[in-house]
Design a protein around this motif. Structure first.
Motif, short mmCIF file in Angstrom:
data_model
loop_
_atom_site.label_atom_id
_atom_site.label_comp_id
_atom_site.label_asym_id
_atom_site.label_seq_id
_atom_site.Cartn_x
_atom_site.Cartn_y
_atom_site.Cartn_z
N ARG A 31 34.27 33.93 37.90
CA ARG A 31 35.52 33.19 37.96
C ARG A 31 36.54 33.77 36.98
O ARG A 31 37.72 33.92 37.33
CB ARG A 31 35.28 31.71 37.67
N LYS A 32 36.11 34.10 35.78
CA LYS A 32 37.01 34.68 34.78
C LYS A 32 37.61 35.99 35.30
O LYS A 32 38.81 36.24 35.16
CB LYS A 32 36.26 34.91 33.47
N THR A 33 36.77 36.82 35.91
CA THR A 33 37.24 38.09 36.44
C THR A 33 38.23 37.87 37.59
O THR A 33 39.24 38.57 37.69
CB THR A 33 36.05 38.94 36.93
N GLU A 34 37.94 36.90 38.44
CA GLU A 34 38.86 36.62 39.56
C GLU A 34 40.20 36.08 39.06
O GLU A 34 41.25 36.35 39.66
CB GLU A 34 38.19 35.64 40.53
N LEU A 35 40.19 35.34 37.98
CA LEU A 35 41.44 34.86 37.40
C LEU A 35 42.21 36.02 36.75
O LEU A 35 43.44 36.08 36.83
CB LEU A 35 41.17 33.75 36.39
N GLU A 36 41.49 36.93 36.12
CA GLU A 36 42.14 38.10 35.51
C GLU A 36 42.81 38.96 36.57
O GLU A 36 43.77 39.68 36.29
CB GLU A 36 41.11 38.92 34.74
#
Length: 213
Positions: free
Chosen positions: A88-93
């Motif tokens: 999720r963090k990577t997709e938000l980045e």
């Protein structure tokens, strides 16, 4: 006979793409036509500068083109959702990336880009965030209109569910159902009609080969 079939389909696909290109360009999409997957990779190398921050959505097409392998090379800073400890963090980045790569489920001859998502991360990124979006779309995804786009999505939905090892009714029967399964992947239908508010942000590579689903 196999060679003849391949040549005839290429003739058909090239005709469609040549007709579609100016329609998309009129709506301020930046459009390229690639003969094959090798040409796709060359176009990507030409469009995307070294050192750019890159992200992507899940896509069979990107893998078949070898684009994912290219993005993972040392040429770019790739936000790798596939191997991230915090997906999720990577997709938000990805929303702050220089280039976002994915495909579309269909493109109509009226120049409409059609997507169907399960979680919505792809359609969200395509719509807003990344400075540039590169869609790699094979000619077999070109359809007449939005109705035909929806029919195409229903046709491929069981294969996508099977690919993802889901327990949806379509993954069992091979036929799309308007299901209420918690694992349903047909949740977000999104259509982009125009890009004239941000000319050239969305770049489309039309490929004269059959790729993806």
């Amino acid at each position: 006979m196999i060679l003849l079939r391949k040549e005839l389909y290429k003739f058909k696909y090239e005709s469609l793409c040549r007709k579609l290109k100016p329609i998309l360009e009129k709506k301020a999409f930046e459009v390229y036509i690639a003969d094959n997957t090798s040409d796709v990779r060359k176009l990507v190398e030409r469009i995307v500068p070294e050192g750019a921050v890159i992200s992507s959505g899940g896509s069979i097409t990107l893998n078949e083109c070898g684009v994912i392998d290219l993005l993972k090379s040392n040429r770019y800073k790739f936000l790798d959702r596939y191997n991230s400890p915090d997906r999720r963090k990577t997709e938000l980045e990805a929303f702050d990336s220089d280039f976002y790569f994915c495909s579309a489920n269909a493109v109509t001859m009226d120049g409409e880009l059609v997507f169907m998502d399960g979680f919505g991360n792809r359609v969200a990124a395509v719509t807003f965030g990344p400075r540039n979006v590169i869609l790699i779309v094979s000619a077999n995804k070109i359809v007449k209109d939005l109705q035909e786009a929806k029919e195409r999505i229903r046709y491929i939905a069981p294969m996508n569910a099977k690919r993802l090892s889901l327990s949806t009714p379509c993954a069992v029967s091979g036929i799309c159902h308007d299901c209420d399964s918690p694992q349903r992947i047909c949740r977000h239908l999104h259509v982009i009609f125009d890009s004239r508010n941000l000319p050239g942000r969305i770049k489309i590579i039309l490929v004269l080969e059959e790729l993806g689903l």
